[in-house]
Motif scaffolding. Sequence first.
Motif, PDB file in Angstrom:
ATOM      1  N   THR A  48       0.856  -1.183   0.000  1.00 50.29           N
ATOM      2  CA  THR A  48       0.000   0.000   0.000  1.00 50.29           C
ATOM      3  C   THR A  48       0.893   1.235   0.000  1.00 50.29           C
ATOM      4  O   THR A  48       2.026   1.199   0.489  1.00 50.29           O
ATOM      5  CB  THR A  48      -0.919   0.044   1.229  1.00 50.29           C
ATOM      6  OG1 THR A  48      -0.111  -0.026   2.421  1.00 50.29           O
ATOM      7  CG2 THR A  48      -1.882  -1.124   1.231  1.00 50.29           C
ATOM      8  N   GLU A  49       0.376   2.302  -0.568  1.00 54.12           N
ATOM      9  CA  GLU A  49       1.148   3.537  -0.644  1.00 54.12           C
ATOM     10  C   GLU A  49       0.451   4.621   0.180  1.00 54.12           C
ATOM     11  O   GLU A  49      -0.752   4.839   0.058  1.00 54.12           O
ATOM     12  CB  GLU A  49       1.285   4.004  -2.097  1.00 54.12           C
ATOM     13  CG  GLU A  49       2.174   5.232  -2.256  1.00 54.12           C
ATOM     14  CD  GLU A  49       2.360   5.619  -3.705  1.00 54.12           C
ATOM     15  OE1 GLU A  49       2.823   6.747  -3.969  1.00 54.12           O
ATOM     16  OE2 GLU A  49       2.032   4.796  -4.583  1.00 54.12           O
ATOM     17  N   TRP A  50       1.247   5.288   1.030  1.00 54.03           N
ATOM     18  CA  TRP A  50       0.736   6.351   1.886  1.00 54.03           C
ATOM     19  C   TRP A  50       1.523   7.634   1.618  1.00 54.03           C
ATOM     20  O   TRP A  50       2.681   7.589   1.234  1.00 54.03           O
ATOM     21  CB  TRP A  50       0.862   5.972   3.358  1.00 54.03           C
ATOM     22  CG  TRP A  50       0.058   4.765   3.737  1.00 54.03           C
ATOM     23  CD1 TRP A  50       0.397   3.456   3.555  1.00 54.03           C
ATOM     24  CD2 TRP A  50      -1.231   4.762   4.343  1.00 54.03           C
ATOM     25  NE1 TRP A  50      -0.592   2.637   4.007  1.00 54.03           N
ATOM     26  CE2 TRP A  50      -1.607   3.404   4.509  1.00 54.03           C
ATOM     27  CE3 TRP A  50      -2.105   5.767   4.773  1.00 54.03           C
ATOM     28  CZ2 TRP A  50      -2.815   3.044   5.086  1.00 54.03           C
ATOM     29  CZ3 TRP A  50      -3.314   5.406   5.356  1.00 54.03           C
ATOM     30  CH2 TRP A  50      -3.656   4.046   5.495  1.00 54.03           C
ATOM     31  N   ARG A  51       0.873   8.755   1.840  1.00 52.35           N
ATOM     32  CA  ARG A  51       1.536  10.039   1.645  1.00 52.35           C
ATOM     33  C   ARG A  51       1.383  10.878   2.904  1.00 52.35           C
ATOM     34  O   ARG A  51       0.306  10.943   3.484  1.00 52.35           O
ATOM     35  CB  ARG A  51       0.913  10.776   0.449  1.00 52.35           C
ATOM     36  CG  ARG A  51       1.556  12.132   0.155  1.00 52.35           C
ATOM     37  CD  ARG A  51       1.045  12.688  -1.162  1.00 52.35           C
ATOM     38  NE  ARG A  51      -0.375  13.003  -1.107  1.00 52.35           N
ATOM     39  CZ  ARG A  51      -1.088  13.332  -2.170  1.00 52.35           C
ATOM     40  NH1 ARG A  51      -0.539  13.343  -3.378  1.00 52.35           N
ATOM     41  NH2 ARG A  51      -2.382  13.619  -2.051  1.00 52.35           N
ATOM     42  N   ARG A  52       2.486  11.503   3.309  1.00 53.87           N
ATOM     43  CA  ARG A  52       2.472  12.390   4.469  1.00 53.87           C
ATOM     44  C   ARG A  52       2.807  13.807   4.024  1.00 53.87           C
ATOM     45  O   ARG A  52       3.754  14.023   3.270  1.00 53.87           O
ATOM     46  CB  ARG A  52       3.490  11.941   5.530  1.00 53.87           C
ATOM     47  CG  ARG A  52       3.174  10.602   6.184  1.00 53.87           C
ATOM     48  CD  ARG A  52       4.264  10.211   7.167  1.00 53.87           C
ATOM     49  NE  ARG A  52       4.068   8.887   7.727  1.00 53.87           N
ATOM     50  CZ  ARG A  52       3.405   8.640   8.851  1.00 53.87           C
ATOM     51  NH1 ARG A  52       2.882   9.654   9.530  1.00 53.87           N
ATOM     52  NH2 ARG A  52       3.266   7.416   9.301  1.00 53.87           N
ATOM     53  N   THR A  53       2.031  14.761   4.494  1.00 53.86           N
ATOM     54  CA  THR A  53       2.293  16.166   4.199  1.00 53.86           C
ATOM     55  C   THR A  53       2.967  16.792   5.415  1.00 53.86           C
ATOM     56  O   THR A  53       2.358  16.886   6.487  1.00 53.86           O
ATOM     57  CB  THR A  53       0.988  16.920   3.883  1.00 53.86           C
ATOM     58  OG1 THR A  53       0.331  16.280   2.785  1.00 53.86           O
ATOM     59  CG2 THR A  53       1.282  18.370   3.528  1.00 53.86           C
ATOM     60  N   PRO A  54       4.242  17.186   5.303  1.00 56.86           N
ATOM     61  CA  PRO A  54       4.939  17.768   6.457  1.00 56.86           C
ATOM     62  C   PRO A  54       4.224  19.006   6.982  1.00 56.86           C
ATOM     63  O   PRO A  54       3.696  19.807   6.213  1.00 56.86           O
ATOM     64  CB  PRO A  54       6.318  18.122   5.886  1.00 56.86           C
ATOM     65  CG  PRO A  54       6.463  17.270   4.670  1.00 56.86           C
ATOM     66  CD  PRO A  54       5.088  17.123   4.109  1.00 56.86           C
ATOM     67  N   SER A  55       4.182  19.134   8.288  1.00 57.15           N
ATOM     68  CA  SER A  55       3.565  20.294   8.936  1.00 57.15           C
ATOM     69  C   SER A  55       4.570  20.946   9.865  1.00 57.15           C
ATOM     70  O   SER A  55       5.135  20.284  10.743  1.00 57.15           O
ATOM     71  CB  SER A  55       2.319  19.870   9.722  1.00 57.15           C
ATOM     72  OG  SER A  55       1.784  20.958  10.442  1.00 57.15           O
ATOM     73  N   ARG A  56       4.804  22.233   9.662  1.00 54.87           N
ATOM     74  CA  ARG A  56       5.791  22.942  10.479  1.00 54.87           C
ATOM     75  C   ARG A  56       5.313  23.103  11.909  1.00 54.87           C
ATOM     76  O   ARG A  56       6.119  23.260  12.824  1.00 54.87           O
ATOM     77  CB  ARG A  56       6.058  24.325   9.874  1.00 54.87           C
ATOM     78  CG  ARG A  56       6.671  24.264   8.476  1.00 54.87           C
ATOM     79  CD  ARG A  56       6.794  25.637   7.868  1.00 54.87           C
ATOM     80  NE  ARG A  56       7.652  26.502   8.658  1.00 54.87           N
ATOM     81  CZ  ARG A  56       7.860  27.798   8.398  1.00 54.87           C
ATOM     82  NH1 ARG A  56       7.246  28.363   7.366  1.00 54.87           N
ATOM     83  NH2 ARG A  56       8.647  28.512   9.172  1.00 54.87           N
ATOM     84  N   MET A  57       3.997  23.086  12.135  1.00 57.23           N
ATOM     85  CA  MET A  57       3.456  23.325  13.472  1.00 57.23           C
ATOM     86  C   MET A  57       3.209  22.034  14.250  1.00 57.23           C
ATOM     87  O   MET A  57       2.915  22.087  15.442  1.00 57.23           O
ATOM     88  CB  MET A  57       2.128  24.091  13.349  1.00 57.23           C
ATOM     89  CG  MET A  57       2.232  25.401  12.584  1.00 57.23           C
ATOM     90  SD  MET A  57       3.414  26.547  13.330  1.00 57.23           S
ATOM     91  CE  MET A  57       2.569  26.892  14.871  1.00 57.23           C
ATOM     92  N   ALA A  58       3.316  20.906  13.583  1.00 59.89           N
ATOM     93  CA  ALA A  58       3.014  19.633  14.244  1.00 59.89           C
ATOM     94  C   ALA A  58       4.183  19.183  15.113  1.00 59.89           C
ATOM     95  O   ALA A  58       5.337  19.221  14.690  1.00 59.89           O
ATOM     96  CB  ALA A  58       2.694  18.565  13.211  1.00 59.89           C
ATOM     97  N   GLY A  59       3.865  18.782  16.359  1.00 60.45           N
ATOM     98  CA  GLY A  59       4.906  18.268  17.236  1.00 60.45           C
ATOM     99  C   GLY A  59       5.324  16.864  16.861  1.00 60.45           C
ATOM    100  O   GLY A  59       6.448  16.443  17.132  1.00 60.45           O
ATOM    101  N   GLU A  60       4.410  16.136  16.213  1.00 59.39           N
ATOM    102  CA  GLU A  60       4.715  14.791  15.746  1.00 59.39           C
ATOM    103  C   GLU A  60       4.482  14.724  14.241  1.00 59.39           C
ATOM    104  O   GLU A  60       4.076  15.704  13.623  1.00 59.39           O
ATOM    105  CB  GLU A  60       3.819  13.776  16.475  1.00 59.39           C
ATOM    106  CG  GLU A  60       4.017  13.772  17.987  1.00 59.39           C
ATOM    107  CD  GLU A  60       3.112  12.786  18.672  1.00 59.39           C
ATOM    108  OE1 GLU A  60       2.312  12.141  17.959  1.00 59.39           O
ATOM    109  OE2 GLU A  60       3.196  12.662  19.900  1.00 59.39           O
TER     110      GLU A  60
END
Length: 239
Positions: A48-60
């Motif tokens: 399966t393929e997943w995509r993550r969008t980086p977030s500058r405000m996210a602690g994790e």
Amino acid sequence: MAAVRASVARAQLTLKEPPAAVGAKPGGTIAQLNLQFNPNSLQLRKSTEWRRTPSRMAGESALPEFVGSGPRELSLEVFLDATSKHDNSVEQAVEKLMKGCVPTPASLARKKPASPWVRFEWGSARTTSFDGVLSSLSVTYSLFDVDGKPLRATCSLSIEEASVDPPGQNPTSGARTARSTHTVVAGDSLPLLAWREYGDATAWRVIAEANGIDDPMALVPGAELVVPALGDVGGEEER
């Protein structure tokens, strides 16, 4: 009364003419190899393929977004033995397998080269029986006659799924042959999807009609869309 012992199911590999068009069924049988010995093991893989969008405000790390699932891939070993045969050679069986790695004469005549579709079948097994293409093949000869003819061979092959079960009729558009399906992710739009699939963003209406969508920009992440075959696209544009 003694119970009747069921006969052992024998595995087989069938090579069929590749589809003449996208979304079509495979053609007639080119070759069939009834295995002398059933495999000792089968390896089935699916990704399966997943995509993550980086977030500058996210602690994790950001939550992954599901993009899609990859094809099934079946790997197995086929053992061939010709020591008890009259021709004393396993090359005929190997040549059948080799046909799965080269374009068929019919596809060359259509100027659309394609190798045969392959199907492995063994009794009532369903997860390992699907239409696919040979993604790899290696042959190891392990015994030879005095004149150099190979008498035994172990063939390692991988079959990658080439099609999925059709999703059936779409209740809003009637019967339609599906080219593929697409799972909506954040940021998707029908014009963008049409550009990716057809190279023409203006063809979004074909996808919209197939899925009963009124607003091409309002797509719900996680929804699965039917993407019509290229032939359907041509038919819509000619109207």
